[in-house]
Design a protein around this motif. Structure first.
Motif, PDB file in Angstrom:
ATOM      1  N   LYS A   1       0.838  -1.205   0.000  1.00  0.00           N
ATOM      2  CA  LYS A   1       0.000   0.000   0.000  1.00  0.00           C
ATOM      3  C   LYS A   1       0.881   1.266   0.000  1.00  0.00           C
ATOM      4  O   LYS A   1       0.613   2.222  -0.729  1.00  0.00           O
ATOM      5  N   GLU A   2       1.925   1.242   0.802  1.00  0.00           N
ATOM      6  CA  GLU A   2       2.791   2.430   0.883  1.00  0.00           C
ATOM      7  C   GLU A   2       3.511   2.687  -0.450  1.00  0.00           C
ATOM      8  O   GLU A   2       3.745   3.840  -0.819  1.00  0.00           O
ATOM      9  N   ILE A   3       3.855   1.610  -1.161  1.00  0.00           N
ATOM     10  CA  ILE A   3       4.476   1.788  -2.493  1.00  0.00           C
ATOM     11  C   ILE A   3       3.453   2.457  -3.426  1.00  0.00           C
ATOM     12  O   ILE A   3       3.774   3.415  -4.144  1.00  0.00           O
ATOM     13  N   LYS A   4       2.207   1.945  -3.386  1.00  0.00           N
ATOM     14  CA  LYS A   4       1.142   2.518  -4.242  1.00  0.00           C
ATOM     15  C   LYS A   4       0.950   3.997  -3.929  1.00  0.00           C
ATOM     16  O   LYS A   4       0.823   4.819  -4.828  1.00  0.00           O
ATOM     17  N   ASP A   5       0.910   4.325  -2.615  1.00  0.00           N
ATOM     18  CA  ASP A   5       0.700   5.725  -2.207  1.00  0.00           C
ATOM     19  C   ASP A   5       1.816   6.622  -2.737  1.00  0.00           C
ATOM     20  O   ASP A   5       1.571   7.719  -3.227  1.00  0.00           O
ATOM     21  N   TYR A   6       3.049   6.135  -2.645  1.00  0.00           N
ATOM     22  CA  TYR A   6       4.199   6.919  -3.126  1.00  0.00           C
ATOM     23  C   TYR A   6       4.085   7.145  -4.637  1.00  0.00           C
ATOM     24  O   TYR A   6       4.255   8.270  -5.123  1.00  0.00           O
ATOM     25  N   LEU A   7       3.771   6.077  -5.374  1.00  0.00           N
ATOM     26  CA  LEU A   7       3.703   6.184  -6.840  1.00  0.00           C
ATOM     27  C   LEU A   7       2.603   7.162  -7.253  1.00  0.00           C
ATOM     28  O   LEU A   7       2.773   7.962  -8.175  1.00  0.00           O
ATOM     29  N   LYS A   8       1.464   7.086  -6.510  1.00  0.00           N
ATOM     30  CA  LYS A   8       0.344   7.983  -6.825  1.00  0.00           C
ATOM     31  C   LYS A   8       0.766   9.441  -6.570  1.00  0.00           C
ATOM     32  O   LYS A   8       0.569  10.314  -7.429  1.00  0.00           O
ATOM     33  N   ALA A   9       1.361   9.667  -5.400  1.00  0.00           N
ATOM     34  CA  ALA A   9       1.766  11.039  -5.045  1.00  0.00           C
ATOM     35  C   ALA A   9       2.799  11.585  -6.031  1.00  0.00           C
ATOM     36  O   ALA A   9       2.808  12.781  -6.345  1.00  0.00           O
ATOM     37  N   GLN A  10       3.650  10.705  -6.528  1.00  0.00           N
ATOM     38  CA  GLN A  10       4.729  11.129  -7.439  1.00  0.00           C
ATOM     39  C   GLN A  10       4.296  11.071  -8.914  1.00  0.00           C
ATOM     40  O   GLN A  10       5.112  11.340  -9.796  1.00  0.00           O
ATOM     41  N   LYS A  11       3.033  10.621  -9.140  1.00  0.00           N
ATOM     42  CA  LYS A  11       2.502  10.469 -10.509  1.00  0.00           C
ATOM     43  C   LYS A  11       3.402   9.568 -11.367  1.00  0.00           C
ATOM     44  O   LYS A  11       3.744   9.879 -12.508  1.00  0.00           O
ATOM     45  N   ILE A  12       3.787   8.441 -10.801  1.00  0.00           N
ATOM     46  CA  ILE A  12       4.607   7.462 -11.536  1.00  0.00           C
ATOM     47  C   ILE A  12       3.690   6.286 -11.893  1.00  0.00           C
ATOM     48  O   ILE A  12       3.051   5.696 -11.018  1.00  0.00           O
ATOM     49  N   ALA A  13       3.593   5.959 -13.178  1.00  0.00           N
ATOM     50  CA  ALA A  13       2.593   4.987 -13.649  1.00  0.00           C
ATOM     51  C   ALA A  13       2.970   3.547 -13.336  1.00  0.00           C
ATOM     52  O   ALA A  13       2.104   2.694 -13.140  1.00  0.00           O
ATOM     53  N   ASN A  14       4.264   3.260 -13.322  1.00  0.00           N
ATOM     54  CA  ASN A  14       4.716   1.878 -13.153  1.00  0.00           C
ATOM     55  C   ASN A  14       5.959   1.901 -12.265  1.00  0.00           C
ATOM     56  O   ASN A  14       6.911   2.645 -12.550  1.00  0.00           O
ATOM     57  N   TYR A  15       5.967   1.080 -11.219  1.00  0.00           N
ATOM     58  CA  TYR A  15       7.105   1.131 -10.288  1.00  0.00           C
ATOM     59  C   TYR A  15       8.423   0.831 -10.999  1.00  0.00           C
ATOM     60  O   TYR A  15       9.493   1.288 -10.586  1.00  0.00           O
ATOM     61  N   LEU A  16       8.347   0.066 -12.094  1.00  0.00           N
ATOM     62  CA  LEU A  16       9.578  -0.302 -12.814  1.00  0.00           C
ATOM     63  C   LEU A  16      10.268   0.928 -13.423  1.00  0.00           C
ATOM     64  O   LEU A  16      11.469   0.893 -13.690  1.00  0.00           O
ATOM     65  N   ASP A  17       9.488   2.016 -13.609  1.00  0.00           N
ATOM     66  CA  ASP A  17      10.101   3.258 -14.115  1.00  0.00           C
ATOM     67  C   ASP A  17      11.167   3.776 -13.140  1.00  0.00           C
ATOM     68  O   ASP A  17      12.105   4.461 -13.541  1.00  0.00           O
ATOM     69  N   LEU A  18      11.000   3.439 -11.853  1.00  0.00           N
ATOM     70  CA  LEU A  18      11.953   3.909 -10.846  1.00  0.00           C
ATOM     71  C   LEU A  18      13.356   3.352 -11.089  1.00  0.00           C
ATOM     72  O   LEU A  18      14.359   3.988 -10.762  1.00  0.00           O
ATOM     73  N   LEU A  19      13.404   2.149 -11.668  1.00  0.00           N
ATOM     74  CA  LEU A  19      14.696   1.476 -11.834  1.00  0.00           C
ATOM     75  C   LEU A  19      15.629   2.238 -12.772  1.00  0.00           C
ATOM     76  O   LEU A  19      16.850   2.051 -12.737  1.00  0.00           O
ATOM     77  N   LEU A  20      15.042   3.083 -13.602  1.00  0.00           N
ATOM     78  CA  LEU A  20      15.838   3.756 -14.633  1.00  0.00           C
ATOM     79  C   LEU A  20      16.286   5.150 -14.221  1.00  0.00           C
ATOM     80  O   LEU A  20      17.026   5.811 -14.922  1.00  0.00           O
ATOM     81  N   LEU A  21      15.838   5.585 -13.015  1.00  0.00           N
ATOM     82  CA  LEU A  21      16.040   6.988 -12.659  1.00  0.00           C
ATOM     83  C   LEU A  21      17.417   7.277 -12.060  1.00  0.00           C
ATOM     84  O   LEU A  21      17.917   8.383 -12.141  1.00  0.00           O
ATOM     85  N   LEU A  22      18.015   6.290 -11.424  1.00  0.00           N
ATOM     86  CA  LEU A  22      19.259   6.547 -10.682  1.00  0.00           C
ATOM     87  C   LEU A  22      20.369   5.697 -11.285  1.00  0.00           C
ATOM     88  O   LEU A  22      20.314   4.475 -11.224  1.00  0.00           O
ATOM     89  N   LYS A  23      21.322   6.307 -11.869  1.00  0.00           N
ATOM     90  CA  LYS A  23      22.399   5.529 -12.547  1.00  0.00           C
ATOM     91  C   LYS A  23      23.705   5.634 -11.792  1.00  0.00           C
ATOM     92  O   LYS A  23      23.974   6.589 -11.119  1.00  0.00           O
TER      93      LYS A  23
END
Ligand code: SIN
Length: 302
Positions: free
Chosen positions: A280-302
């Motif tokens: 639930k907390e992951i869902k809440d974070y994604l909603k607040a950050q307007k991120i459609a798919n959690y997998l998008d997070l994997l590409l943000l930090l290199k």
């Protein structure tokens, strides 16, 4: 609604929150408190070929921001698991991943062959990182070549997805991860516990009968994150992050570090609802950050 469904190493999951081996038994006791169908996947307590009694007590002690365990792979063996534990787990839709360990490569291979016949098993996690046994276990994860030989031997016996669970108690974890990948692993999970010690100053003795044990919990999260990041940069197969994940925000840190899924371990001892709350907390974070798919997070930090 942000997308949490995923397929990790060919294992389809409704969300990327798995429960870690050794912190959830074989699901039956915990099912009185937790809806198992809400979990991404269940990783069983380590299964060995023959029953094992484990190490003598005391074998768990609380430490600052964590705990030490020296269970020693206590379990009733593969036959008991297949006959008595698996039928219960098979009733749920959640994928079951069998965590296995042996004294030798041939023991791991025999276990993998037996599990290959079980339709309720969706993957195998090779525990090559238990710090609490004298044979097998960490022997295979200290040496990249030994890891490769083990993975190759097991790979021949099963078509199930193979996840290799690595130890942080090594100099360069990326070398081990790369060998596991080259030998046929489908995913890497990390980290198992850090070898540690606690001393009882009143009794003037070791807190654990085995003297040493594996440290888990929030205390190890920074080490786990660093290693997940390093391994995710080093291999192409999915990385499953483990180590002190207590909240959705902790899980997000692991996704940003490159983990495609996470396992909740020590948190299960504090709060049986932790994995469901974390979803639930992951869902809440994604909603607040307007991120459609959690997998998008994997590409943000290199
Ligand atoms: C244990 O049974 O000693 C813990 C399992 C592990 O650390 O892999």
């Amino acid at each position: 609604m942000a997308k949490l469904e995923c397929e990790i190493a060919g294992i389809k999951m409704k969300n990327p929150v798995m429960v870690a081996s050794g912190t959830f038994g074989y699901g039956e006791e915990v099912s009185k408190f937790v809806d198992l169908d809400k979990l991404g996947a269940i990783v069983t307590k380590t299964i060995t070929l023959e029953p094992r009694e484990g190490n003598p007590p005391p074998r768990i002690v609380e430490t600052a921001s964590g705990m030490l365990n020296s269970i020693g792979l206590q379990n009733k063996g593969i036959k008991d698991f297949i006959e008595h534990r698996l039928p219960f787990l098979a009733k749920f839709k959640t994928p079951v991943i069998a965590n296995i360990a042996g004294d030798s490569a041939s023991e791991y291979a025999k276990l993998a062959k037996m599990l290959n016949e079980e339709s309720a098993i969706k993957g195998i996690e090779l525990n090559i990182s238990c710090p609490n046994v004298t044979k097998g276990g960490m022997f295979f994860c200290f040496d990249p070549k030994a890891t490769a030989e083990l993975v190759k031997t097991v790979r021949k016996e099963t078509s199930l997805p193979l996840i290799v669970k690595l130890s942080p108690n090594v100099t360069d974890i990326t070398l081990i991860a790369k060998e596991a990948e080259a030998a046929g692993a489908d995913a890497i999970s990390l980290i198992n516990t850090l070898l540690g010690m606690s001393i009882d100053i009143e009794k003037k003795t070791f807190s654990l009968a085995n003297k040493t044990g594996g440290l888990s919990g929030p205390a190890i999260k920074p080490v786990a994150l660093r290693m997940v990041y390093q391994v995710a940069q080093a291999v192409k197969i999915p990385v499953i992050g483990i180590g002190g994940i207590m909240t959705g925000n902790d899980a997000i840190e692991f996704f940003l570090a490159g983990a495609s899924a996470i396992q909740v371990g020590t948190a299960n001892f504090v709060d049986t609802q932790a994995p469901i709350r974390i979803v639930k907390e992951i869902k809440d974070y994604l909603k607040a950050q307007k991120i459609a798919n959690y997998l998008d997070l994997l590409l943000l930090l290199k």
